[in-house]
Design a protein around this motif. Structure first.
Motif, mmCIF file in Angstrom:
data_model
loop_
_atom_site.group_PDB
_atom_site.id
_atom_site.type_symbol
_atom_site.label_atom_id
_atom_site.label_comp_id
_atom_site.label_asym_id
_atom_site.label_seq_id
_atom_site.Cartn_x
_atom_site.Cartn_y
_atom_site.Cartn_z
ATOM 1 N N MET A 178 0.842 -1.178 0.000
ATOM 2 C CA MET A 178 0.000 0.000 0.000
ATOM 3 C C MET A 178 0.887 1.241 0.000
ATOM 4 S SD MET A 178 -3.153 1.061 2.470
ATOM 5 C CE MET A 178 -4.037 -0.295 1.763
ATOM 6 N N ILE A 179 0.536 2.211 -0.821
ATOM 7 C CA ILE A 179 1.288 3.453 -0.907
ATOM 8 C C ILE A 179 0.949 4.335 0.291
ATOM 9 C CG2 ILE A 179 1.623 5.556 -2.255
ATOM 10 C CD1 ILE A 179 1.143 3.915 -4.747
ATOM 11 N N LYS A 180 1.980 4.956 0.875
ATOM 12 C CA LYS A 180 1.787 5.843 2.021
ATOM 13 C C LYS A 180 2.244 7.248 1.689
ATOM 14 C CE LYS A 180 1.955 2.304 5.552
ATOM 15 N NZ LYS A 180 2.407 1.959 6.876
ATOM 16 N N ASP A 181 1.595 8.208 2.311
ATOM 17 C CA ASP A 181 1.967 9.610 2.181
ATOM 18 C C ASP A 181 3.337 9.810 2.827
ATOM 19 O OD1 ASP A 181 1.195 12.513 1.693
ATOM 20 O OD2 ASP A 181 1.616 12.509 3.852
ATOM 21 N N LYS A 182 4.233 10.503 2.159
ATOM 22 C CA LYS A 182 5.590 10.683 2.681
ATOM 23 C C LYS A 182 5.620 11.520 3.955
ATOM 24 C CE LYS A 182 7.816 10.183 -1.773
ATOM 25 N NZ LYS A 182 8.569 10.817 -2.850
ATOM 26 N N ALA A 183 4.759 12.520 4.044
ATOM 27 C CA ALA A 183 4.769 13.415 5.204
ATOM 28 C C ALA A 183 4.131 12.781 6.433
ATOM 29 C CB ALA A 183 4.055 14.721 4.865
ATOM 30 N N THR A 184 2.995 12.101 6.260
ATOM 31 C CA THR A 184 2.266 11.573 7.416
ATOM 32 C C THR A 184 2.522 10.089 7.662
ATOM 33 O OG1 THR A 184 0.327 10.967 6.124
ATOM 34 C CG2 THR A 184 0.386 13.214 7.032
ATOM 35 N N THR B 205 -22.827 5.508 -20.971
ATOM 36 C CA THR B 205 -23.799 4.423 -20.879
ATOM 37 C C THR B 205 -23.448 3.512 -19.705
ATOM 38 O OG1 THR B 205 -22.510 2.959 -22.286
ATOM 39 C CG2 THR B 205 -24.097 4.431 -23.393
ATOM 40 N N LYS B 206 -24.303 2.547 -19.418
ATOM 41 C CA LYS B 206 -23.997 1.560 -18.374
ATOM 42 C C LYS B 206 -22.741 0.774 -18.721
ATOM 43 C CE LYS B 206 -28.681 0.983 -16.635
ATOM 44 N NZ LYS B 206 -29.797 0.051 -16.440
ATOM 45 N N ASP B 207 -22.594 0.426 -19.992
ATOM 46 C CA ASP B 207 -21.390 -0.303 -20.410
ATOM 47 C C ASP B 207 -20.143 0.586 -20.313
ATOM 48 O OD1 ASP B 207 -22.700 -2.711 -20.897
ATOM 49 O OD2 ASP B 207 -23.134 -2.177 -22.981
ATOM 50 N N GLY B 208 -20.293 1.855 -20.630
ATOM 51 C CA GLY B 208 -19.178 2.800 -20.494
ATOM 52 C C GLY B 208 -18.767 2.978 -19.042
ATOM 53 N N GLN B 209 -19.752 2.990 -18.154
ATOM 54 C CA GLN B 209 -19.466 3.073 -16.729
ATOM 55 C C GLN B 209 -18.671 1.840 -16.289
ATOM 56 O OE1 GLN B 209 -22.700 2.295 -13.993
ATOM 57 N NE2 GLN B 209 -22.025 3.974 -12.656
ATOM 58 N N ALA B 210 -19.071 0.662 -16.764
ATOM 59 C CA ALA B 210 -18.367 -0.574 -16.419
ATOM 60 C C ALA B 210 -16.926 -0.533 -16.923
ATOM 61 C CB ALA B 210 -19.101 -1.783 -16.991
ATOM 62 N N GLU B 211 -16.724 -0.066 -18.134
ATOM 63 C CA GLU B 211 -15.379 0.022 -18.697
ATOM 64 C C GLU B 211 -14.491 0.969 -17.871
ATOM 65 O OE1 GLU B 211 -12.212 -0.950 -21.041
ATOM 66 O OE2 GLU B 211 -14.172 -1.927 -21.000
ATOM 67 N N TYR B 212 -15.055 2.081 -17.434
ATOM 68 C CA TYR B 212 -14.332 3.024 -16.578
ATOM 69 C C TYR B 212 -13.864 2.317 -15.299
ATOM 70 C CZ TYR B 212 -13.709 6.664 -13.061
ATOM 71 O OH TYR B 212 -13.219 7.445 -12.035
ATOM 72 N N HIS B 213 -14.780 1.604 -14.642
ATOM 73 C CA HIS B 213 -14.416 0.934 -13.395
ATOM 74 C C HIS B 213 -13.416 -0.194 -13.628
ATOM 75 C CE1 HIS B 213 -16.658 3.031 -10.350
ATOM 76 N NE2 HIS B 213 -17.648 3.145 -11.211
ATOM 77 N N LYS B 214 -13.522 -0.879 -14.735
ATOM 78 C CA LYS B 214 -12.542 -1.918 -15.067
ATOM 79 C C LYS B 214 -11.143 -1.319 -15.170
ATOM 80 C CE LYS B 214 -11.291 -5.246 -18.623
ATOM 81 N NZ LYS B 214 -11.545 -5.726 -19.974
ATOM 82 N N LYS B 215 -11.031 -0.215 -15.897
ATOM 83 C CA LYS B 215 -9.729 0.438 -16.066
ATOM 84 C C LYS B 215 -9.196 0.985 -14.741
ATOM 85 C CE LYS B 215 -10.275 1.610 -20.894
ATOM 86 N NZ LYS B 215 -10.446 2.674 -21.893
ATOM 87 N N MET B 216 -10.086 1.564 -13.933
ATOM 88 C CA MET B 216 -9.656 2.108 -12.641
ATOM 89 C C MET B 216 -9.166 0.994 -11.722
ATOM 90 S SD MET B 216 -9.768 5.312 -12.973
ATOM 91 C CE MET B 216 -9.472 5.840 -11.298
ATOM 92 N N GLN B 217 -9.871 -0.148 -11.706
ATOM 93 C CA GLN B 217 -9.444 -1.270 -10.874
ATOM 94 C C GLN B 217 -8.054 -1.755 -11.290
ATOM 95 O OE1 GLN B 217 -10.859 -2.582 -8.220
ATOM 96 N NE2 GLN B 217 -12.764 -1.468 -8.291
ATOM 97 N N LEU C 144 -5.704 0.033 -12.704
ATOM 98 C CA LEU C 144 -4.762 1.064 -12.272
ATOM 99 C C LEU C 144 -4.496 0.985 -10.770
ATOM 100 C CD1 LEU C 144 -3.163 3.640 -13.083
ATOM 101 C CD2 LEU C 144 -5.212 4.919 -12.493
ATOM 102 N N PHE C 145 -5.548 0.829 -9.988
ATOM 103 C CA PHE C 145 -5.387 0.742 -8.534
ATOM 104 C C PHE C 145 -4.572 -0.492 -8.145
ATOM 105 C CE2 PHE C 145 -9.649 3.122 -8.039
ATOM 106 C CZ PHE C 145 -9.013 4.340 -8.232
ATOM 107 N N LYS C 146 -4.879 -1.616 -8.773
ATOM 108 C CA LYS C 146 -4.158 -2.852 -8.458
ATOM 109 C C LYS C 146 -2.683 -2.729 -8.834
ATOM 110 C CE LYS C 146 -4.443 -7.839 -8.996
ATOM 111 N NZ LYS C 146 -5.212 -8.959 -9.537
ATOM 112 N N LYS C 147 -2.416 -2.193 -10.013
ATOM 113 C CA LYS C 147 -1.041 -2.017 -10.489
ATOM 114 C C LYS C 147 -0.235 -1.142 -9.535
ATOM 115 C CE LYS C 147 1.535 0.010 -14.315
ATOM 116 N NZ LYS C 147 1.419 0.736 -15.580
ATOM 117 N N SER D 226 -15.254 -4.992 -6.557
ATOM 118 C CA SER D 226 -14.306 -5.456 -5.548
ATOM 119 C C SER D 226 -13.115 -6.227 -6.119
ATOM 120 C CB SER D 226 -15.016 -6.340 -4.532
ATOM 121 O OG SER D 226 -15.514 -7.496 -5.169
ATOM 122 N N ASN D 227 -12.783 -5.972 -7.361
ATOM 123 C CA ASN D 227 -11.630 -6.690 -7.947
ATOM 124 C C ASN D 227 -10.329 -6.159 -7.425
ATOM 125 O OD1 ASN D 227 -13.297 -8.318 -9.358
ATOM 126 N ND2 ASN D 227 -13.002 -7.322 -11.310
#
Length: 100
Positions: free
Chosen positions: A1-7, A31-43, A45-48, A99-100
């Motif tokens: 997990m990434i931590k803030d350098k100051a705190t 669209t609903k499918d576009g929303q799903a694609e956004y969350h797929k990409k964000m997940q 990025l977060f995992k990486k 929750s991926n």
């Protein structure tokens, strides 16, 4: 997990999302499918980057008060559709990425 350098505390990405709303007030919206694609990409990025996160929000809202998003339909209508579950309780395509 990434931590803030100051705190030295963990960094948490919170209240991110995109609405699944297209309509007269937002004809270029997602669209609903576009929303799903956004969350797929964000997940991905977060995992990486080993980032903690909190999505906004689990359920679509049947109504949004003026005090929350303003009184105009183009402000309120898109705010109703950020959820992974629609106002009838049905899972939207983005639910696969909660929750991926």
């Amino acid at each position: 997990m990434i931590k803030d350098k100051a705190t030295k505390k963990p960094i948490v990405i919170q209240e991110f999302g995109v609405p699944s709303y297209r309509g007269i007030w937002n004809w270029t919206g997602t669209t609903k499918d576009g929303q799903a694609e956004y969350h797929k990409k964000m997940q991905e990025l977060f995992k990486k980057n080993n980032l903690a996160f909190m999505s906004w929000t689990l359920y679509d809202f049947p109504a949004v008060p003026n005090q929350v998003a303003g009184k105009w339909p183009w402000q309120k209508n898109r705010q109703k559709k950020f959820g992974f579950i629609d106002e009838k309780g049905k899972e939207k395509p983005a639910f696969l990425y909660i929750s991926n």
